[in-house]
Design an enzyme around this catalytic site. Structure first.
Site, PDB file in Angstrom:
ATOM      1  N   CYS A 189       0.764  -1.236  -0.037  1.00 23.39           N
ATOM      2  CA  CYS A 189      -0.432  -0.091   0.011  1.00 23.39           C
ATOM      3  C   CYS A 189       1.303   0.626   0.391  1.00 23.39           C
ATOM      4  CB  CYS A 189      -0.812  -0.290   1.527  1.00 23.39           C
ATOM      5  SG  CYS A 189      -2.551   0.741   1.360  1.00 23.39           S
ATOM      6  N   ASP A 201      -7.674  -2.483  -9.273  1.00 23.11           N
ATOM      7  CA  ASP A 201      -6.952  -1.480  -8.520  1.00 23.11           C
ATOM      8  C   ASP A 201      -7.576  -0.285  -8.900  1.00 23.11           C
ATOM      9  OD1 ASP A 201      -5.720  -0.075  -5.854  1.00 23.11           O
ATOM     10  OD2 ASP A 201      -3.940  -1.280  -6.188  1.00 23.11           O
ATOM     11  N   HIS A 245      -6.826  -3.614  -4.886  1.00 21.49           N
ATOM     12  CA  HIS A 245      -6.193  -3.004  -4.077  1.00 21.49           C
ATOM     13  C   HIS A 245      -5.768  -3.920  -2.558  1.00 21.49           C
ATOM     14  CE1 HIS A 245      -3.028   0.168  -2.465  1.00 21.49           C
ATOM     15  NE2 HIS A 245      -3.417  -0.018  -1.649  1.00 21.49           N
TER      16      HIS A 245
END
Lengths: 248, 87
Positions: free
Chosen positions: A123, A183, A215
């Site tokens: 992330c 994502d 994600h």
């Protein structure tokens, strides 16, 4: 698999000579073991990130997780420190690099260290892993769906995060990138731009993109967990680190 | 996603955290990964007293639907109070 582990919270010297805390997990044995620094995500130095360090130790790696939010709350719980860090504008890149460098340097104090160190981030930590690959003397880096390596952040964003794809020409080490095609941060187009830039500068890299994954597909405690992508991703990670970090 | 967007607003009132009641200075609102809720993203609000340090915090992590319903309920409660609530 190394069934014997030692794991504990330790103190390391971070950016500017500051003392910060970190989690260190080590396989039991003489080694030689490579080292992996695990970069936590925005929610902070949390249980899920520490579990990742334990997984690396199980697979024969020294694993360290520096608490990048330590300064915002040395006497507070990690989630409170993470919230304070967010409120203060986030972790500046320079301070991150200093803290990560301190974490990687800590490996040298361990007699079983083989001298090879990699980093992995998820992330926001994926962006930071790329930044580390372009800034520090490390041997391999893994970017798991890092946002804002490419692409401008949303209008009015108060955090000190800027695109860093232009740093690719400084990349020091092989890079593994793992991304979900659903994502939004980063989009597949962002990943295309990063890949094109890595090609242009002649970097050693390897990207894997997963359909049906967005994600955070490695997050086992979240609805976005995608076991097929995560299982394949872990295999890629251990193959990649095995190629560039393992010496025995 | 990591939205990175945090909306900061001054608030006047009190909150009850792990060490008891304290005065609030701000609410930090963001839609991002939660720390605890088992959802991909949540609307997170940290009610804090910035002067008192990171532990002076009351945190909530709400699904988007429940956050919208909460906004509606707050408006309804304020409207029901009429002149007493001002506005």
């Amino acid at each position: 698999m190394y069934s014997g582990l030692t794991a504990e919270e330790i103190r390391i010297t971070g950016h500017g000579g500051d003392e910060i805390n970190a989690y260190l997990a080590r396989p039991v044995g003489p080694g030689p073991f490579p080292g992996v620094a695990v970069i936590h995500h925005m929610p902070g130095w949390d249980e899920s990130t520490i579990e990742i360090a334990l997984k690396f130790a199980l697979h024969g790696y020294l694993a360290i997780v520096p608490n990048l939010h330590y300064r915002e709350g040395p006497d507070s719980s990690p989630d409170d420190a993470a919230a304070a860090s967010r409120g203060a504008g986030g972790v500046p890149d320079e301070r991150f690099l200093g803290d990560l460098s301190g974490a990687v340097d800590h490996f040298a104090s361990l007699p079983e260290f083989n001298g090879k160190a990699g980093v992995i981030g998820y992330c926001s930590g994926g962006r930071q892993a790329f930044l580390a690959a372009c800034s520090l003397e490390i041997d391999a880096a893994v970017d798991c769906y890092g946002a804002f390596v490419v692409g401008d952040p949303p209008e009015g964003m108060p955090l000190k995060v800027t695109p860093i794809v232009h740093l690719a020409e400084n990349i020091h080490c092989p890079l593994l990138g793992l991304f979900g095609n659903d994502d939004k941060f980063p989009t597949p187009e962002h990943v295309d731009v990063l890949e094109a830039e890595l090609k242009r500068v002649g970097a050693t890299y390897e990207f894997h993109r997963y359909d049906g994954a967005g994600h955070g597909f490695f997050s086992t405690d979240r609805a976005m967990y995608r076991p097929e992508a995560a299982t394949d991703g872990w295999e890629r990670i251990f193959e990649f680190f095995g190629r560039y970090l393992v010496t025995a | 996603m990591c939205s990175y967007v945090t909306v900061k607003s001054p608030v006047t009132g009190s909150g009850k955290g792990s060490a008891g009641w304290f005065r609030l200075s701000h609410a930090m609102t963001y839609f991002d990964h939660p720390y605890h809720s088992p959802y991909e993203h949540t609307l997170n609000i940290d009610f804090v007293d910035e002067a008192a340090g990171p532990s002076a915090r009351v945190a909530v992590e709400l699904t988007a639907d429940s956050a919208r319903e909460l906004v509606r309920c707050i408006e309804e409660a304020l409207a029901a109070a009429g002149d007493v609530a001002g506005g």
